[in-house]
Design an enzyme around this catalytic site. Structure first.
Site, mmCIF file in Angstrom:
data_model
loop_
_atom_site.group_PDB
_atom_site.id
_atom_site.type_symbol
_atom_site.label_atom_id
_atom_site.label_comp_id
_atom_site.label_asym_id
_atom_site.label_seq_id
_atom_site.Cartn_x
_atom_site.Cartn_y
_atom_site.Cartn_z
ATOM 1 N N TYR A 1 -16.737 18.473 -13.608
ATOM 2 C CA TYR A 1 -17.075 17.062 -13.813
ATOM 3 C C TYR A 1 -18.084 16.630 -12.729
ATOM 4 O O TYR A 1 -17.872 16.915 -11.538
ATOM 5 C CB TYR A 1 -15.794 16.217 -13.738
ATOM 6 C CG TYR A 1 -16.049 14.740 -13.812
ATOM 7 C CD1 TYR A 1 -16.437 14.142 -15.010
ATOM 8 C CD2 TYR A 1 -15.929 13.934 -12.699
ATOM 9 C CE1 TYR A 1 -16.702 12.780 -15.084
ATOM 10 C CE2 TYR A 1 -16.183 12.566 -12.755
ATOM 11 C CZ TYR A 1 -16.563 12.003 -13.952
ATOM 12 O OH TYR A 1 -16.825 10.657 -14.020
ATOM 13 N N ASP B 1 -7.673 19.908 -13.116
ATOM 14 C CA ASP B 1 -8.015 18.580 -13.629
ATOM 15 C C ASP B 1 -7.695 18.618 -15.125
ATOM 16 O O ASP B 1 -8.391 19.258 -15.911
ATOM 17 C CB ASP B 1 -9.501 18.295 -13.370
ATOM 18 C CG ASP B 1 -9.921 16.906 -13.857
ATOM 19 O OD1 ASP B 1 -9.273 16.378 -14.772
ATOM 20 O OD2 ASP B 1 -10.907 16.362 -13.323
ATOM 21 N N LYS C 1 -8.926 7.843 -18.936
ATOM 22 C CA LYS C 1 -9.233 8.428 -20.237
ATOM 23 C C LYS C 1 -7.985 8.390 -21.139
ATOM 24 O O LYS C 1 -7.490 7.322 -21.421
ATOM 25 C CB LYS C 1 -9.764 9.842 -20.041
ATOM 26 C CG LYS C 1 -10.791 9.972 -18.897
ATOM 27 C CD LYS C 1 -12.121 9.267 -19.158
ATOM 28 C CE LYS C 1 -12.984 9.139 -17.923
ATOM 29 N NZ LYS C 1 -13.280 10.377 -17.210
ATOM 30 N N ARG D 1 0.853 -1.196 0.000
ATOM 31 C CA ARG D 1 0.000 0.000 0.000
ATOM 32 C C ARG D 1 0.885 1.240 0.000
ATOM 33 O O ARG D 1 0.640 2.204 -0.703
ATOM 34 C CB ARG D 1 -0.949 0.022 1.211
ATOM 35 C CG ARG D 1 -1.656 1.378 1.340
ATOM 36 C CD ARG D 1 -2.833 1.448 2.312
ATOM 37 N NE ARG D 1 -2.807 0.528 3.405
ATOM 38 C CZ ARG D 1 -2.025 0.642 4.491
ATOM 39 N NH1 ARG D 1 -1.198 1.668 4.611
ATOM 40 N NH2 ARG D 1 -2.070 -0.261 5.434
HETATM 41 C C1 LIG Z 1 -13.748 10.683 -15.821
HETATM 42 C C2 LIG Z 1 -13.332 11.954 -15.184
HETATM 43 C C3 LIG Z 1 -13.052 12.015 -13.814
HETATM 44 C C4 LIG Z 1 -13.248 10.831 -12.889
HETATM 45 O O1 LIG Z 1 -12.353 9.823 -13.145
HETATM 46 P P1 LIG Z 1 -12.639 8.272 -12.847
HETATM 47 O O2 LIG Z 1 -11.388 7.626 -13.311
HETATM 48 O O3 LIG Z 1 -13.863 7.882 -13.607
HETATM 49 O O4 LIG Z 1 -12.845 8.159 -11.367
HETATM 50 C C5 LIG Z 1 -12.610 13.225 -13.300
HETATM 51 N N1 LIG Z 1 -12.467 14.312 -14.081
HETATM 52 C C6 LIG Z 1 -12.752 14.295 -15.391
HETATM 53 C C7 LIG Z 1 -12.578 15.534 -16.191
HETATM 54 C C8 LIG Z 1 -13.189 13.117 -15.989
HETATM 55 O O5 LIG Z 1 -13.479 13.105 -17.301
#
Ligand SMILES: *Cc1c(COP(=O)(O)O)cnc(C)c1O
Length: 400
Positions: free
Chosen positions: A97, A169, A194, A45
């Site tokens: 988001y 982000d 993504k 961890r």
């Molecule tokens: C998908 C997404 C998230 C969340 O990520 P997960 O991997 O699904 O937890 C956060 N910010 C943005 C801009 C996203 O597209």
């Protein structure tokens, strides 16, 4: 050295065996020579060699000092919010988001952290929202799904002036397009689900910090809360990063072609893509992004949800699914999918109409993708509704 070379060159060859691929250390613990005497790893961890390669690589990609890998993008976002304490205030982009909104509002407000949402496309709105309680500014650029752009440099100046943390982000841009730390951000987060992993085959998150000091705080939270990324998924993300520069270039090239085609299509009202000269923040996007990304959104001249449903149900290459950033093209209807929980009035305010369709443009040939959209538009407007799966399914006896 070009970034594409640097990334590949940075992934280490395994010292023990010479393995070109990073080994997957599928272990929970590590044998110690004497109590407290070990090779830098004691419990998985706290640290894992496969995850460590990914974390160091993530820090390099974003020009930060430290990187940390989490079980999801939201776990990464959660780790950043845990830097705050009761009484602190967050200023966040209003187009945030949905999952981050849910976490900020429905989890953290009850611990005494408040959130003010503002349109950060005008940096002055952020400056005006600052109070002596503001501890964190949270922006996304581009945003989801209407691809609004915020001026990261200007917002970073406000953050520095008031000694507030700025977190970006960077999921939609990817580090190949945009490096917020270069513009003054303190922290960058990614949903590595993504573009970074890029193959729609895992869930992962990253936090990258601009200083060692902030890095140590995130590391403490990562170990204390425990939402780490496992070794196999860490390996898959590393493998994704190996082709990141190549993929981002092609996603953007395809998306640009498709956005330009959509602008010429009479069925369509607005096309949202930061690479278009018609985009409201095209100049700011150009000043901070190397590429304009692979997400394109558009809505219909007649705001007709049924027609939009027919379109998204009848593409063949674009698959109907949430998420984005993978090699295979996806599309979705936010009002019925990603943004269903947002009240219609609020949804319309941010441009998400009933007919807004979001494309995650993949790596198929752009002309084939355009042809796919054209046939779906033609089919949807002829009136007859036939789900795409009924067509072009060749079943031969050999296959059965
Ligand atoms: C998908 C997404 C998230 C969340 O990520 P997960 O991997 O699904 O937890 C956060 N910010 C943005 C801009 C996203 O597209």
């Amino acid at each position: 050295m070009q970034e594409s070379t640097a990334i590949l060159n940075y992934i280490p060859v395994d010292e023990l065996t010479g393995s070109v691929s990073v080994p997957i250390y599928q272990t929970s613990t590590f044998v110690q020579d004497a109590p407290g005497v070990h090779k830098g790893f004691d419990y998985a961890r706290s640290n894992n060699p496969t995850r460590k390669v990914l974390e160091d690589l993530a820090a390099k990609l974003e020009n930060g000092t430290n990187g940390y890998a989490f079980a999801s993008g939201l776990a990464a976002i959660d780790a950043v919010v845990k830097l705050l304490k009761a009484g602190d205030e967050i200023i966040a982009v209003d187009d945030i988001y949905g999952g981050a909104f849910r976490l900020f509002t429905h989890v953290y407000e009850k611990f005494g952290i408040t959130v003010k949402y503002t349109d950060s496309t005008d940096a002055q709105n952020v400056a005006d929202a600052v109070t002596d309680k503001t501890a964190l500014i949270w922006i996304e650029s581009p945003t989801n799904p209407t691809l609004k752009i915020s001026d990261i440099r200007a917002i970073a100046r406000t953050a520095k002036q008031h000694n507030i943390l700025l977190c970006v982000d960077n999921t939609f841009a990817s580090p190949v397009s945009q490096k917020p730390i270069d513009f003054g951000a303190d922290i960058v987060v990614h949903s590595a689900t993504k573009y970074i992993s890029g193959h729609s085959d895992l869930i992962a998150g990253l936090v990258i910090t601009a200083t060692e000091e902030l890095g140590a705080k995130i590391k403490f939270i990562q170990n204390a809360s425990g939402a780490i990324l496992g070794p196999f998924d860490s390996w898959l993300v590393i493998r994704g990063i190996e082709t990141l520069t190549l993929r981002i270039k092609q996603h953007a090239e395809n998306a640009q072609k498709i956005a330009e085609y959509l602008e010429s299509e009479s069925l369509i009202k607005n096309v949202y893509y930061p690479g278009l000269k018609s985009h409201k923040n095209h100049e700011i996007a150009k000043s901070q992004q190397k590429y304009f990304g692979g997400v394109v959104a558009f809505d219909l001249a007649i705001d007709d949800k049924e027609l939009a449903i027919k379109i998204v149900s009848n593409t063949k290459l674009f698959k109907l699914a949430e998420s984005l950033g993978g090699v295979k093209s996806l599309l979705c209807l936010p009002c019925e999918m990603t943004h269903k929980s947002i009240p219609a009035e609020k949804r319309y305010q941010s441009g998400v109409t009933d007919s807004l369709i979001r494309l995650s443009v993949g790596l198929e040939d752009a002309d084939d993708l355009i042809a796919d959209l054209k046939q779906a538009f033609a089919f949807a407007t002829t009136g007859e509704f036939v789900p795409a799966w009924k067509e072009n399914v060749e079943v031969t006896s050999e296959v059965i």
